[in-house]
Write a protein that holds these residues in place. Structure first.
Motif, PDB file in Angstrom:
ATOM      1  N   VAL A  94       0.843  -1.195   0.000  1.00  0.00           N
ATOM      2  CA  VAL A  94       0.000   0.000   0.000  1.00  0.00           C
ATOM      3  C   VAL A  94       0.880   1.248   0.000  1.00  0.00           C
ATOM      4  CG1 VAL A  94      -1.603   1.335   1.394  1.00  0.00           C
ATOM      5  CG2 VAL A  94      -1.991  -1.075   1.058  1.00  0.00           C
ATOM      6  N   VAL A  95       1.903   1.233   0.858  1.00  0.00           N
ATOM      7  CA  VAL A  95       2.781   2.401   0.938  1.00  0.00           C
ATOM      8  C   VAL A  95       3.451   2.665  -0.403  1.00  0.00           C
ATOM      9  CG1 VAL A  95       4.951   3.175   1.943  1.00  0.00           C
ATOM     10  CG2 VAL A  95       3.161   2.282   3.408  1.00  0.00           C
ATOM     11  N   VAL A  96       3.970   1.584  -0.997  1.00  0.00           N
ATOM     12  CA  VAL A  96       4.658   1.752  -2.285  1.00  0.00           C
ATOM     13  C   VAL A  96       3.702   2.275  -3.343  1.00  0.00           C
ATOM     14  CG1 VAL A  96       5.681   0.465  -4.194  1.00  0.00           C
ATOM     15  CG2 VAL A  96       6.486   0.085  -1.881  1.00  0.00           C
ATOM     16  N   SER A  97       2.483   1.780  -3.303  1.00  0.00           N
ATOM     17  CA  SER A  97       1.551   2.226  -4.335  1.00  0.00           C
ATOM     18  C   SER A  97       1.219   3.697  -4.161  1.00  0.00           C
ATOM     19  CB  SER A  97       0.272   1.391  -4.277  1.00  0.00           C
ATOM     20  OG  SER A  97      -0.553   1.850  -3.240  1.00  0.00           O
ATOM     21  N   ARG A  98       1.184   4.162  -2.925  1.00  0.00           N
ATOM     22  CA  ARG A  98       0.958   5.581  -2.726  1.00  0.00           C
ATOM     23  C   ARG A  98       2.141   6.381  -3.230  1.00  0.00           C
ATOM     24  NH1 ARG A  98      -2.321   7.597  -3.619  1.00  0.00           N
ATOM     25  NH2 ARG A  98      -2.977   5.689  -4.615  1.00  0.00           N
ATOM     26  N   GLU A 154     -10.183   3.017  -3.481  1.00  0.00           N
ATOM     27  CA  GLU A 154      -9.329   3.372  -4.618  1.00  0.00           C
ATOM     28  C   GLU A 154      -9.767   4.682  -5.244  1.00  0.00           C
ATOM     29  OE1 GLU A 154      -9.020   0.406  -7.628  1.00  0.00           O
ATOM     30  OE2 GLU A 154      -8.376  -1.132  -6.224  1.00  0.00           O
ATOM     31  N   ARG A 155     -11.099   4.826  -5.399  1.00  0.00           N
ATOM     32  CA  ARG A 155     -11.564   6.049  -6.049  1.00  0.00           C
ATOM     33  C   ARG A 155     -11.366   7.254  -5.160  1.00  0.00           C
ATOM     34  NH1 ARG A 155     -16.919   4.415  -8.219  1.00  0.00           N
ATOM     35  NH2 ARG A 155     -16.431   2.753  -9.702  1.00  0.00           N
ATOM     36  N   ALA A 156     -11.445   7.054  -3.837  1.00  0.00           N
ATOM     37  CA  ALA A 156     -11.257   8.192  -2.948  1.00  0.00           C
ATOM     38  C   ALA A 156      -9.835   8.694  -3.036  1.00  0.00           C
ATOM     39  CB  ALA A 156     -11.590   7.794  -1.515  1.00  0.00           C
ATOM     40  N   LEU A 157      -8.897   7.745  -3.152  1.00  0.00           N
ATOM     41  CA  LEU A 157      -7.500   8.167  -3.182  1.00  0.00           C
ATOM     42  C   LEU A 157      -7.128   8.763  -4.529  1.00  0.00           C
ATOM     43  CD1 LEU A 157      -5.859   5.212  -1.304  1.00  0.00           C
ATOM     44  CD2 LEU A 157      -6.348   7.489  -0.479  1.00  0.00           C
ATOM     45  N   GLU A 158      -7.796   8.286  -5.571  1.00  0.00           N
ATOM     46  CA  GLU A 158      -7.392   8.753  -6.895  1.00  0.00           C
ATOM     47  C   GLU A 158      -8.645   8.939  -7.725  1.00  0.00           C
ATOM     48  OE1 GLU A 158      -3.619   6.740  -8.414  1.00  0.00           O
ATOM     49  OE2 GLU A 158      -5.060   6.580 -10.066  1.00  0.00           O
ATOM     50  N   PRO A 159      -9.343  10.016  -7.505  1.00  0.00           N
ATOM     51  CA  PRO A 159     -10.655  10.131  -8.160  1.00  0.00           C
ATOM     52  C   PRO A 159     -10.516  10.238  -9.677  1.00  0.00           C
ATOM     53  CG  PRO A 159     -10.121  12.098  -6.905  1.00  0.00           C
ATOM     54  CD  PRO A 159      -9.029  11.137  -6.658  1.00  0.00           C
ATOM     55  N   PRO A 160     -11.074   9.288 -10.364  1.00  0.00           N
ATOM     56  CA  PRO A 160     -11.041   9.383 -11.822  1.00  0.00           C
ATOM     57  C   PRO A 160     -12.153  10.286 -12.306  1.00  0.00           C
ATOM     58  CG  PRO A 160     -12.103   7.365 -11.193  1.00  0.00           C
ATOM     59  CD  PRO A 160     -11.752   8.068  -9.926  1.00  0.00           C
ATOM     60  N   ASN A 161     -11.984  10.773 -13.487  1.00  0.00           N
ATOM     61  CA  ASN A 161     -13.013  11.646 -14.025  1.00  0.00           C
ATOM     62  C   ASN A 161     -14.075  10.808 -14.709  1.00  0.00           C
ATOM     63  OD1 ASN A 161     -13.039  14.307 -13.580  1.00  0.00           O
ATOM     64  ND2 ASN A 161     -11.443  14.779 -15.065  1.00  0.00           N
TER      65      ASN A 161
END
Lengths: 488, 317
Positions: free
Chosen positions: A25-29, B118-125
């Protein structure tokens, strides 16, 4: 006792996997790579599978009966195996989903070297797990022979030298379960040695040996579930590493600042600024003589293709586990037991007139439970017949039996096959399986006529006898001929 | 169980007839067809318009169809006759189906939760314009399903049929699992609609993942009772509805004349409303075993256990 190594291995693997999950997870961030994040979720599902197996093992150690669970918690291991198998199947669905998404919208891996490195780390951990759990499945056979006394299962057509035992043993049973043919060579000689001892121990039904047999058998199923999960994860890591490596060597990405076009990616993708940039360039017209293309395209499709192959492999290996645990939970007669022959052989015992409602099912592993109604002549001869029947079942490897006696009434000589103590109200929909017996339904209130041989019910005499203090009835007064299955 | 070697067509038509004969399985079958066709329509529209959101949503619908399929299969299988390998028949299939559905639901909840993260961390359009009418249509389909299956509980399957079929209680587990699945899908559509509206009006990009996470939590919580019940049945637990009545029955049996002791009672649920019990009685040498047997059967029939196996052991004096 024998489960201790199981728990230790599971805990070991669990902690390793969990730590690695955090790392991923850390690496992916840090590298903001979506594929790494989704791979880390796969690791999380692995952790969950291990937790499920661990919980099942913990529960299944409580083999003694409790108030609510009179059979103990032994079945927990079969349940753990089933849960893991279903989990794996659902996981396969998700992977197929993701693969299809990648097919329609391929995107390149960013920073493939980091991905390759982390993938290799995951692969190492999974290989370690494979060794741990595969090794256990093999050594389980070794244990079960030392202590196995009378795991005598009736194998069709196979008669060993020991008169009491069929060739079946817990080892063979686990062969059925695990399909591990390596140790089959070990099974035979040890079997024959222990057989000679078994005749002495058989009558007493030494519970110590039985526990050893049983514990190892059920845990096999559970460990198999874990093994398959780890295998799936290992395959996933292999795919990650392979694609990342191929990517580094084959793929020529579009570098910022150069005009190049990425022909593989559709304009629908939103996170590639290259495309917009280069399209704008093209439109504006400066004709560059050296146009670079990001390529080759097939590399982008490698990942989903390999994923689909992996899914096929996983499904193929998970299906037997799923089927096996589902069959146990469906109260199937265990594979080694041939009901028909058992029935015939029971009938040849002295004093046994008829058998009804014979049910044999597997609680878990080698614990098999049987119930039956057996018809015999009269109560005085009953105890010897009961002993004979108990021994018979012992020889078959079934030790938890409940046999209900049915006694012949003078007028029912010809109706041996019918049951005497079946219920008198509208039971038919509530019974499990009224297959062979025709029961007399005196349908009260429902008015449902039931197919039955005309048997009178004991009802009148019984209603007189409803009070507690009733003198025993003589034979002549009993007119009931509804034959009940006596379960001894 | 060795069926005659019919060709596949005859077998299929046999199953078809069996499905149509019972109200529950009829409903399940038609809803399955409805769901499948909707999923196919969505998939083809998604491919034609090249929208990833629609394609993934159609796959979610396919996933739900598998739950319906499991319920349908269970309702057909549990009616088969018992045979040599399955001495109790196949009635436990419905418990297993309920359990499997519950597990699938938990897995779906987990999956939605992870997607939300996943979407919260990297919101796609994500383009929500196309998703809105489709999810409204999906919501309508699911509302139909909820209506049908909420009322579908009273399928009188033993009206005039042979007495060997299990009663309506047998479908309870299957229907519960299927209903939960449909409710989960409805919640999903509702969530998509709400988040789409929030995003369009208030431009709250975070609404989508938060909605997904909330929905997954709701699904997880709602599935717990079904799982507890099926796990209890599969673990051979004493039936919860008999928890009070059993001690009384034990008392009554022990007061019968000639009975010294009642040992080793095991009562478990085969499937809904079918209870099976075994126990051992220690009796005096001169006791009337026949009378004791029938009395015991009587007592436990009143408690609701109709399949009882009583083992008599005479105490040696």
């Amino acid at each position: 006792m024998a489960c201790e190594p199981n728990r230790v291995r599971l805990l070991c693997m669990l902690s390793l996997t969990f730590v690695f999950f955090i790392v991923e997870v850390v690496v992916s961030r840090m590298t903001s790579s979506l594929s790494m994040l989704s791979d880390s979720f796969h690791m999380l599902s692995d952790v969950i599978a291990l937790i499920v197996a661990l919980v099942a093992v913990r529960f299944a150690e409580k083999t003694h009966a409790t108030d609510k669970n009179t059979f103990g918690w032994i079945r927990a291991e079969v349940m753990g195996a089933l849960v893991n198998a279903i989990f794996l199947t659902a996981l396969c669905f998700t992977i197929v989903l993701e693969a299809v998404e990648r097919f329609t919208e391929p995107h390149a891996i960013e920073s493939p070297l980091v991905v390759a490195g982390v993938g290799a780390g995951g692969l190492l951990i999974n290989l370690l797990g494979l060794c741990l759990f595969h090794g256990h499945a093999g050594s389980g056979h070794g244990h079960s022979h030392g202590g196995h006394s009378h795991g005598n299962k009736n194998k069709r057509g196979k008669n060993s030298q020991c008169e009491n035992s069929g060739n079946g043993s817990s080892g063979e049973e686990t062969n059925n379960l695990v399909g591990n043919h390596n140790s089959q060579g070990d099974v035979r000689p040890q079997n024959e040695i222990s057989c000679k001892d078994s005749t002495d121990v058989q009558m007493n039904g030494n519970p110590h040996f039985e526990d050893m047999d049983h514990d190892l058998d059920t845990s096999q199923l559970n460990m198999r579930g874990v093994f398959l999960h780890v295998l799936g994860d290992a395959l996933g890591s292999v795919i990650v590493v392979v694609t990342a490596i191929i990517f580094t060597f084959v793929w020529q990405p579009c570098i910022e600042g150069e005009t190049c076009m990425n022909p593989c990616i559709n304009s629908h993708s939103t996170d590639h600024q290259h495309v917009n940039h280069t399209l704008v360039d093209l439109l504006e017209g400066p004709t560059m003589s050296a146009m670079k293309f990001a390529g080759p395209c097939w590399v982008l499709y490698l990942d989903p293709t390999l994923c689909i192959i992996m899914v096929c492999i996983l499904l193929y290996t998970t299906y037997p586990l799923l089927k096996e645990s589902a069959l146990i939970l469906l109260q199937t007669v265990p594979k080694q037991i041939n009901m028909h022959r058992l029935n015939e052989r029971l009938l040849t015992l002295e004093g046994v007139l008829a058998i009804h409602e014979l049910h044999i099912w597997q609680l878990a592993g080698s614990r098999i439970i049987a119930t039956a109604h057996i018809k015999c002549h009269d109560p005085t001869s009953y105890m010897e017949v009961a002993k004979r029947i108990k021994d018979f079942f012992h020889n078959e490897g079934i030790h938890a039996t409940t046999i209900q006696p049915e006694f012949v009434t003078f007028s029912s000589e010809s109706r041996d096959s019918l049951c005497e103590l079946s219920c008198r109200t509208q039971c038919a929909p509530k019974l499990c399986c009224g297959s062979a017996d025709k029961k007399d339904m005196k349908a009260i209130g429902d008015g449902k006529a039931a197919a039955a041989s005309a048997l009178e019910v004991i009802s009148e005499t019984l209603e007189q006898a409803a009070g507690d203090q009733v003198p025993p009835l003589s034979d002549a007064e009993i007119t009931v001929t509804r034959e009940v299955e006596s379960s001894l | 169980y060795k069926p005659a070697k019919f060709n596949l067509l005859v077998k299929l038509s046999g199953w078809f007839r069996s499905i149509l004969s019972d109200k529950t399985s009829r409903n399940l079958f038609f809803f399955l067809c409805l769901n499948l066709s909707f999923a196919f329509v969505e998939l083809s529209y998604g491919i034609w318009s090249n929208s990833l959101g629609l394609i993934s949503d159609s796959f979610h619908m396919f996933f739900d169809c598998t739950a319906l399929l499991a319920g349908l299969a269970a309702s057909v299988i549990s009616r088969w006759r018992s045979n040599d390998s399955f001495s109790y028949g196949y009635v436990r299939a419905e418990v297993l189906a309920g359990f499997v559905n519950g597990l699938f639901l938990i897995f779906t909840a987990f999956f939605i939760f992870s997607e939300g993260v996943e979407r919260a961390l990297e919101p796609p359009n994500v383009n929500h314009d196309r998703l809105l009418p489709v999810s409204i249509a999906g919501l309508l389909v699911n509302l139909v399903g909820i209506f049908v299956f909420q009322h579908g509980g009273h399928g009188h399957s033993h009206g005039g049929e042979d007495q060997l079929t299990p009663g309506k209680g047998a479908s309870k587990q299957i229907l519960q699992g299927v209903l939960l699945h449909i409710i989960a899908d409805t919640l999903g559509s509702v969530g998509v609609i709400i988040s789409a509206l929030l995003m369009q009006r208030y431009d709250l990009m975070i609404a989508d993942p938060i909605c997904s996470m909330l929905i997954s939590l709701l699904i997880g919580v709602s599935v717990v009772p079904l799982l507890k019940e099926s796990i209890g049945i599969l673990m051979q637990r004493t039936p919860p509805s008999l928890d009070q009545k059993l001690p009384e029955s034990y008392q009554r049996v022990q007061q019968l004349q000639g009975v010294y002791n009642l040992q080793d009672p095991h009562f478990w649920t085969l499937c809904t409303d079918v209870y099976i019990g075994t126990l051992k009685l220690l009796v005096a040498p001169d006791a009337d075993t026949r009378w004791i047997l029938s009395q015991t059967h009587n007592i436990f029939t009143q408690a609701g256990v109709r399949q009882l196996y009583v083992q008599i052991e005479t105490a040696s004096m």
